[in-house]
Design an enzyme around this catalytic site. Structure first.
Site, mmCIF file in Angstrom:
data_model
loop_
_atom_site.group_PDB
_atom_site.id
_atom_site.type_symbol
_atom_site.label_atom_id
_atom_site.label_comp_id
_atom_site.label_asym_id
_atom_site.label_seq_id
_atom_site.Cartn_x
_atom_site.Cartn_y
_atom_site.Cartn_z
ATOM 1 N N ILE A 262 2.210 8.293 -3.386
ATOM 2 C CA ILE A 262 3.295 7.656 -4.319
ATOM 3 C C ILE A 262 3.153 6.176 -4.664
ATOM 4 C CG2 ILE A 262 5.516 7.439 -2.864
ATOM 5 C CD1 ILE A 262 6.787 9.184 -5.385
ATOM 6 N N ASN B 106 -2.114 8.091 10.784
ATOM 7 C CA ASN B 106 -1.227 7.329 11.397
ATOM 8 C C ASN B 106 -0.171 8.217 12.322
ATOM 9 O OD1 ASN B 106 -1.578 4.794 10.393
ATOM 10 N ND2 ASN B 106 -0.451 5.175 8.411
ATOM 11 N N HIS C 85 -0.610 14.135 8.323
ATOM 12 C CA HIS C 85 -1.276 13.747 6.852
ATOM 13 C C HIS C 85 -2.418 12.992 7.173
ATOM 14 C CE1 HIS C 85 2.190 11.120 7.529
ATOM 15 N NE2 HIS C 85 1.483 10.010 6.826
ATOM 16 N N HIS D 109 -4.488 10.027 5.275
ATOM 17 C CA HIS D 109 -4.636 9.136 4.004
ATOM 18 C C HIS D 109 -6.115 8.857 3.596
ATOM 19 C CE1 HIS D 109 -0.500 7.103 4.287
ATOM 20 N NE2 HIS D 109 -0.701 7.541 5.755
HETATM 21 P P1 AMP Z 1 2.590 7.158 6.840
HETATM 22 O O1 AMP Z 1 3.113 5.710 7.020
HETATM 23 O O2 AMP Z 1 1.331 7.388 7.419
HETATM 24 O O3 AMP Z 1 3.660 8.194 7.462
HETATM 25 O O4 AMP Z 1 2.203 7.554 5.343
HETATM 26 C C1 AMP Z 1 3.608 8.085 4.606
HETATM 27 C C2 AMP Z 1 2.883 8.273 3.222
HETATM 28 O O5 AMP Z 1 3.868 9.027 2.308
HETATM 29 C C3 AMP Z 1 2.969 6.493 2.484
HETATM 30 O O6 AMP Z 1 1.932 6.103 2.166
HETATM 31 C C4 AMP Z 1 3.904 6.925 1.274
HETATM 32 O O7 AMP Z 1 3.757 6.162 0.024
HETATM 33 C C5 AMP Z 1 3.718 8.482 1.083
HETATM 34 N N1 AMP Z 1 4.736 9.227 0.471
HETATM 35 C C6 AMP Z 1 6.097 9.079 0.713
HETATM 36 N N2 AMP Z 1 7.001 9.817 -0.197
HETATM 37 C C7 AMP Z 1 6.018 10.524 -0.847
HETATM 38 C C8 AMP Z 1 6.055 11.424 -2.053
HETATM 39 N N3 AMP Z 1 7.010 11.960 -2.503
HETATM 40 N N4 AMP Z 1 4.835 11.522 -2.676
HETATM 41 C C9 AMP Z 1 3.658 11.299 -2.327
HETATM 42 N N5 AMP Z 1 3.406 10.342 -1.144
HETATM 43 C C10 AMP Z 1 4.651 9.943 -0.714
#
Ligand code: AMP
Ligand code: ZN
Length: 116
Positions: free
Chosen positions: A31, A86, A99, A101
């Site tokens: 997002i 991460n 997840h 990236h």
């Molecule tokens: P992390 O810091 O590795 O846990 O990454 C979490 C990621 O999730 C971040 O890059 C956010 O921008 C992404 N994120 C959070 N909420 C959403 C959402 N509703 N849809 C898509 N990505 C999201």
């Protein structure tokens, strides 16, 4: 995992820009993209992080990594990409559902880490 953000996205309860789904993994646009391409690939089954995986999760993790190249190529990063997972407090993990990236675009994504 009732309230987990990414479990809810996988179930379709929260909208996402989905790019791929199979029996093991689900992929969608981040997002807040940090590069021209920024996808998240997640296991459909809740796994909290790389710190909690068990042997039973290994096929799922293999799939998660194996789809990255195809997803990057199909979504605007044909000449390579970077995968970042991460993990935990030190790793900067904010969402407690494992997840990957997948970041890229047409230009190099840059140095791997800031120097300390
Ligand atoms: P992390 O810091 O590795 O846990 O990454 C979490 C990621 O999730 C971040 O890059 C956010 O921008 C992404 N994120 C959070 N909420 C959403 C959402 N509703 N849809 C898509 N990505 C999201
Ligand atoms: Zn979850």
């Amino acid at each position: 995992m009732e309230d987990c953000l990414f479990c809810r996205i996988v179930r379709g309860e929260i909208p996402s820009r989905k790019v791929y789904e199979d029996d093991e993994v689900f992929a969608f646009h981040d997002i807040h993209p940090q590069r021209p391409l920024h996808l998240l690939v997640v296991p459909k089954r809740h796994i909290a992080s790389l710190a909690t995986v068990t042997a039973a999760d290994e096929p799922t993790l293999g799939r998660l990594l194996a789809v990255a190249h195809q997803l990057a190529a199909e979504n605007g990063s044909p000449d390579g990409f970077r995968v970042i997972i991460n993990t935990g407090y030190v790793g900067g993990q904010e969402v407690g559902h494992l997840h990957a990236h997948v970041v890229g675009g047409n230009d190099p994504v840059g140095p791997m880490l800031k120097r300390i």
